[in-house]
Design an enzyme around this catalytic site. Structure first.
Site, short mmCIF file in Angstrom:
data_model
loop_
_atom_site.label_atom_id
_atom_site.label_comp_id
_atom_site.label_asym_id
_atom_site.label_seq_id
_atom_site.Cartn_x
_atom_site.Cartn_y
_atom_site.Cartn_z
N PRO A 10 0.79 -1.23 0.00
CA PRO A 10 0.00 0.00 0.00
C PRO A 10 0.83 1.28 0.00
CG PRO A 10 -0.07 -1.07 2.15
CD PRO A 10 0.56 -2.04 1.20
N ASN A 11 0.33 2.22 -0.77
CA ASN A 11 0.87 3.59 -0.86
C ASN A 11 2.16 3.70 -1.66
OD1 ASN A 11 -1.24 4.78 0.79
ND2 ASN A 11 -0.29 3.70 2.49
N ARG A 18 5.20 10.96 -2.51
CA ARG A 18 4.89 10.62 -1.12
C ARG A 18 6.12 10.86 -0.24
NH1 ARG A 18 4.60 4.52 1.34
NH2 ARG A 18 3.88 5.13 3.40
N TYR A 23 11.17 8.73 1.44
CA TYR A 23 11.16 7.63 0.48
C TYR A 23 11.89 7.94 -0.83
CZ TYR A 23 7.71 5.79 3.72
OH TYR A 23 7.09 5.33 4.85
N ASN A 74 8.12 -5.55 -0.63
CA ASN A 74 7.97 -4.35 0.18
C ASN A 74 6.49 -4.26 0.51
OD1 ASN A 74 7.80 -1.92 1.45
ND2 ASN A 74 8.97 -0.77 -0.08
N ALA A 77 3.03 -0.67 4.96
CA ALA A 77 2.54 -0.72 6.34
C ALA A 77 2.04 -2.11 6.74
CB ALA A 77 1.43 0.30 6.52
N HIS A 80 3.93 -4.43 9.21
CA HIS A 80 3.85 -4.32 10.66
C HIS A 80 2.54 -4.85 11.23
CE1 HIS A 80 7.11 -1.71 9.53
NE2 HIS A 80 6.29 -0.85 8.94
N ASP A 87 1.64 -15.51 6.57
CA ASP A 87 1.19 -16.88 6.30
C ASP A 87 1.26 -17.21 4.81
OD1 ASP A 87 0.72 -17.32 8.96
OD2 ASP A 87 -1.47 -17.23 8.83
N GLU A 98 12.50 -9.42 2.47
CA GLU A 98 11.73 -8.24 2.91
C GLU A 98 12.53 -6.99 2.57
OE1 GLU A 98 10.69 -8.24 7.07
OE2 GLU A 98 10.44 -6.06 7.07
N HIS A 100 12.56 -2.54 2.41
CA HIS A 100 12.00 -1.22 2.69
C HIS A 100 12.94 -0.15 2.17
CE1 HIS A 100 9.10 -3.10 5.29
NE2 HIS A 100 10.09 -3.81 5.79
N LEU A 101 12.37 0.90 1.63
CA LEU A 101 13.19 2.04 1.20
C LEU A 101 13.84 2.73 2.40
CD1 LEU A 101 10.29 2.96 -1.01
CD2 LEU A 101 12.55 3.05 -2.03
N SER A 102 13.04 2.94 3.43
CA SER A 102 13.54 3.65 4.61
C SER A 102 14.11 2.65 5.61
CB SER A 102 12.38 4.43 5.26
OG SER A 102 11.37 3.55 5.71
N ARG A 107 13.01 4.62 12.72
CA ARG A 107 11.76 5.39 12.67
C ARG A 107 10.89 5.07 13.89
NH1 ARG A 107 9.14 4.97 6.93
NH2 ARG A 107 8.00 6.76 7.80
N ARG A 111 7.07 0.72 13.66
CA ARG A 111 7.66 0.18 12.42
C ARG A 111 8.79 -0.81 12.72
NH1 ARG A 111 5.39 3.59 8.42
NH2 ARG A 111 5.07 5.68 9.24
C1 DQA Z 1 8.11 1.16 3.88
C2 DQA Z 1 8.19 1.35 5.41
C3 DQA Z 1 6.83 1.12 6.06
O1 DQA Z 1 6.92 1.32 7.47
C4 DQA Z 1 5.82 2.11 5.50
O2 DQA Z 1 4.55 1.85 6.05
C5 DQA Z 1 5.77 2.09 4.01
C6 DQA Z 1 7.03 2.04 3.28
C7 DQA Z 1 9.44 1.51 3.19
O3 DQA Z 1 9.63 1.10 2.05
O4 DQA Z 1 10.29 2.22 3.78
O5 DQA Z 1 4.71 2.21 3.41
O6 DQA Z 1 7.82 -0.20 3.62
#
Ligand code: DQA
Length: 147
Positions: A10-11, A18, A23, A74, A77, A80, A87, A98, A100-102, A107, A111
Site C-alpha cells: 500500500p501507498n 509521497r 522515500y 515491500n 505498512a 507491521h 502466512d 523483505e 523497505h526504502l527507509s 523510525r 515500524r
Molecule cells: C516502507 C516502510 C513502512 O513502514 C511504511 O509503512 C511504508 C514504506 C518503506 O519502504 O520504507 O509504506 O515499507
C-alpha cells in the site's frame, strides 16, 4: 531463466510524491525500470506488481508459487500488521526477501516489528530505491547457491 516477483504494497504507487524526504524522489515506474535493466543485465526475469489491498497481495503471492523462483516484498505498512501476508509467504515456500526504502529501525517504534521478517530469508532496508537492486542481487545469489 530464474524469475523473481517484486511485490509492492500500500501507498507505494505514490512514490515520487509521497514524503520524498523519507522515500526519495524515484517513482515506482523509475524503480521498475531500474530493476528491469539490472535483471536483464544478469539474465533473470522480473515481474513487478503493486496493490493497496491486503487480499490482492495474498493472491499475488499464491500465484507466484508456480510462476516465480523467489519474491522480493515491500509490504509497506502491512509489514507491521499482516499475519495474512506472513502466512501467505510461508505457505508458498518460495524464498522471500523483505525490503523497505527507509530504515524502519530508525523510525517510529511501531515500524520496528515485522511479521514478514519471520518468514524472510533476510531484510534490506534504508538504502532507498537502490535497495531493490540489492535485493535482486541477494536473491540471485541465493537462487544460484540453491541450484
Ligand atoms: C516502507 C516502510 C513502512 O513502514 C511504511 O509503512 C511504508 C514504506 C518503506 O519502504 O520504507 O509504506 O515499507
Amino acid at each position: 531463466m530464474a524469475s523473481i516477483l517484486i511485490l509492492n504494497g500500500p501507498n507505494l504507487n505514490l512514490l515520487g510524491t509521497r514524503q520524498p524526504e523519507v522515500y526519495g524522489h524515484e517513482t515506482l515506474a523509475d524503480i521498475e525500470a531500474m530493476c528491469r535493466a539490472h535483471a536483464d543485465a544478469h539474465g533473470i526475469a522480473v515481474e513487478f506488481a503493486q496493490s493497496n489491498h491486503e487480499g490482492a497481495l495474498v493472491d499475488l503471492i499464491h500465484a507466484a508459487k508456480t510462476r516465480h523462483d523467489g519474491i522480493i516484498l515491500n509490504a509497506g505498512a502491512y509489514t507491521h500488521t499482516s499475519v495474512a501476508l506472513m502466512d501467505a509467504i510461508a505457505s508458498v515456500e518460495l524464498p522471500a526477501i523483505e525490503l523497505h526504502l527507509s530504515n524502519i529501525h530508525a523510525r517510529e517504534a511501531f515500524r520496528h516489528h515485522s511479521y514478514i521478517a519471520r518468514v524472510a530469508l533476510g531484510v534490506i532496508c534504508g538504502f532507498g530505491a537502490r535497495g531493490y537492486v540489492l535485493a535482486i542481487d541477494a536473491m540471485r545469489g541465493h537462487l544460484e547457491r540453491a541450484g
